[in-house]
Design an enzyme around this catalytic site. Structure first.
Site, PDB file in Angstrom:
ATOM      1  N   LYS A   9       3.504   8.903   9.007  1.00  0.00           N
ATOM      2  CA  LYS A   9       3.120   8.325  10.309  1.00  0.00           C
ATOM      3  C   LYS A   9       3.970   8.833  11.481  1.00  0.00           C
ATOM      4  O   LYS A   9       3.709   9.921  11.961  1.00  0.00           O
ATOM      5  CB  LYS A   9       3.044   6.805  10.186  1.00  0.00           C
ATOM      6  N   TYR A  55       0.850  -1.196   0.000  1.00  0.00           N
ATOM      7  CA  TYR A  55       0.000   0.000   0.000  1.00  0.00           C
ATOM      8  C   TYR A  55       0.881   1.240   0.000  1.00  0.00           C
ATOM      9  O   TYR A  55       1.801   1.345   0.812  1.00  0.00           O
ATOM     10  CB  TYR A  55      -0.909   0.003   1.236  1.00  0.00           C
ATOM     11  N   ASP A  76       9.027   2.901   0.380  1.00  0.00           N
ATOM     12  CA  ASP A  76       7.934   3.516   1.130  1.00  0.00           C
ATOM     13  C   ASP A  76       8.118   3.111   2.580  1.00  0.00           C
ATOM     14  O   ASP A  76       7.783   1.998   2.978  1.00  0.00           O
ATOM     15  CB  ASP A  76       6.591   3.039   0.574  1.00  0.00           C
TER      16      ASP A  76
END
Ligand SMILES: *Cc1c(COP(=O)(O)O)cnc(C)c1O
Length: 437
Positions: free
Chosen positions: A271, A150, A243
């Protein structure tokens, strides 16, 4: 149209009904609705340390931790203090500030491959910006990604994505133009032949990699796989994009690139970087990052990028993540994972982990890629999550999301969680012996 008046006294069921009237599915991000585990969402009132307090007064040990940012636990006093001090000076100016420079220096100091960052407000935006940069640098358009990985919800990256996309069982998404989706080649994780064929067979701008995928559950790279990807990209003039939105500042001080000793060309982070507030970034060597405007001609911008309150939260978080913190996070993860493994072996389930992340897979054999992850028992997982909530443990309500370990998870909360796992599994396998395939 009938207008309802928001009723602060309404019970959760009534509130969810109201929520569904004014927000699609009643939520602002799909997995929160908890539909995949067959129940309504838990409405959270507050949180402290590793504990959530729900609106109905229930308390939970939290293994979601806002999907990663809360690595120090909720309402960390130093982070709150930094946020309050920043907020009291104004919530944002849309102008240059000194604290952005401090945060950029902190990140550059930590991430081996990063000399510069450009900040955004979300991981999605950062991934999108990194893709544009990679295409501009290489003059190529094709992307290669791994199924089950993702990278946020931008059009070209939703193809065979993990996380909520997988949770809802949709292959991509309506609304993504076919030619956009066709520009992204998808290959199975851990499959050297497939990724080599994809990178060799097209003019590929960037190979996008979650260095330790955590959006199909945690699925470790096979021995040498990341180094192989590095070498493959070098051979074909493709940029290697890590990522690290989840793995960054979690697996180690400098993320997965630090832990595995493999340097990407571009890094996407988020995050933990915002310490619970919206902040993310694209990082890389100066020669690449300077293509961004205004030093270069690749356009990228954001009204709230580098927001001073978010930057303060991120800095106050990173400053506490020293070597001792990572040792402790590793020890806490070990305690959780060793306990989980003991219980899981009795029920023929699989556990995967890296420092700070863990997944209990409802499957007899190890999970090596997205196909294996899809082959886990959704029904047993749903029952397990509901049972754990009943026992006061809040797990990701999706079989494709990892459990997030924080520094606020002490020995006691881990042991209570393990007791709940043992009790819940015993209860559900009593009526479902054939659950793990
Ligand atoms: C969460 C996540 C994103 C997207 O970040 P948002 O801030 O939710 O847009 C991208 N990549 C990975 C690996 C993620 O886990």
């Amino acid at each position: 149209m009938s207008r309802t008046v928001f009723d602060p006294e309404a019970g959760d069921e009534q509130l969810f009904e109201q929520a569904r009237r004014v927000m699609p599915g009643g939520v602002n991000s799909p997995v929160r609705a908890m539909g995949q585990i067959g129940r309504n969402p838990v409405f959270i009132e507050s949180a402290r340390g590793c504990h959530l307090t729900a609106r109905d007064g229930s308390e939970y040990i939290d293994w979601v931790c806002s999907w990663g940012p809360m690595i120090l636990g909720h309402a960390d006093p130093q982070v709150l203090d930094a946020v309050n001090r920043a907020a009291s000076r104004g919530l944002g100016f849309g102008a240059a500030t000194a604290s952005e420079v401090e945060l950029a220096e902190e990140v550059v100091d930590r991430m081996p491959s990063v000399e510069m960052i450009r900040m955004t407000s979300s991981g999605t935006e950062a991934a999108m910006g990194a893709v544009r940069l990679a295409r501009a640098i290489t003059g190529r358009e094709t992307l290669v990604k791994f199924s089950g990985a993702y990278h946020g919800h931008s059009d070209s990256l939703l193809v065979e994505a993990g996380s909520g996309v997988a949770t809802l069982g949709i292959p991509g998404s309506p609304g993504v133009p076919e030619q956009v989706a066709a520009g992204t080649v998808v290959v199975p994780w851990n499959d050297r032949e497939a990724v080599e064929a994809a990178v060799a067979g097209h003019k590929v701008a960037a190979l996008l990699v979650e260095p330790v995928p955590a959006n199909m559950g945690v699925v470790l790279p096979r021995e040498g796989f990341l180094a192989f990807l590095r070498e493959l990209c070098d051979r074909h003039g493709t940029l290697l994009l890590f990522d690290e939105v989840i793995t960054g500042f979690r697996l180690a001080r400098g993320g997965a690139q630090d832990l595995y000793g493999v340097n990407p060309d571009l890094t996407v982070m988020g995050k933990i970087l915002g310490g619970g507030l919206p902040a993310a970034a694209i990082g890389g060597p100066r020669r690449y990052l300077e293509h961004f405007a205004p030093s270069g001609d690749v356009y990228q911008a954001g009204t709230l990028s580098g927001n001073p309150v978010a930057v303060a939260a991120g800095l106050a978080t990173l400053r506490q993540l020293d070597d001792d913190a990572y040792l402790r996070l590793g020890d806490l993860t070990d305690r959780l994972v060793n306990g989980l493994r003991t219980i899981a072996s009795e029920h023929q389930l699989q556990v995967a982990s890296v420092p700070g992340l863990a997944t209990l897979f409802f499957r007899r054999d190890p999970v090596r890629d997205f196909a294996d992850s899809l082959d886990t028992d959704a029904e047993a997982h749903a029952r397990f999550c509901r049972g754990m909530l009943d026992r006061g443990v809040y797990l990701p309500p999706s079989r494709f999301e990892a459990w997030f370990v924080s520094l606020a998870h002490d020995e006691r909360s881990i042991d209570l969680t393990l007791e709940a796992v043992a009790g819940t599994l015993a209860a559900i396998t009593g009526v479902d012996q054939g659950h793990s395939r």
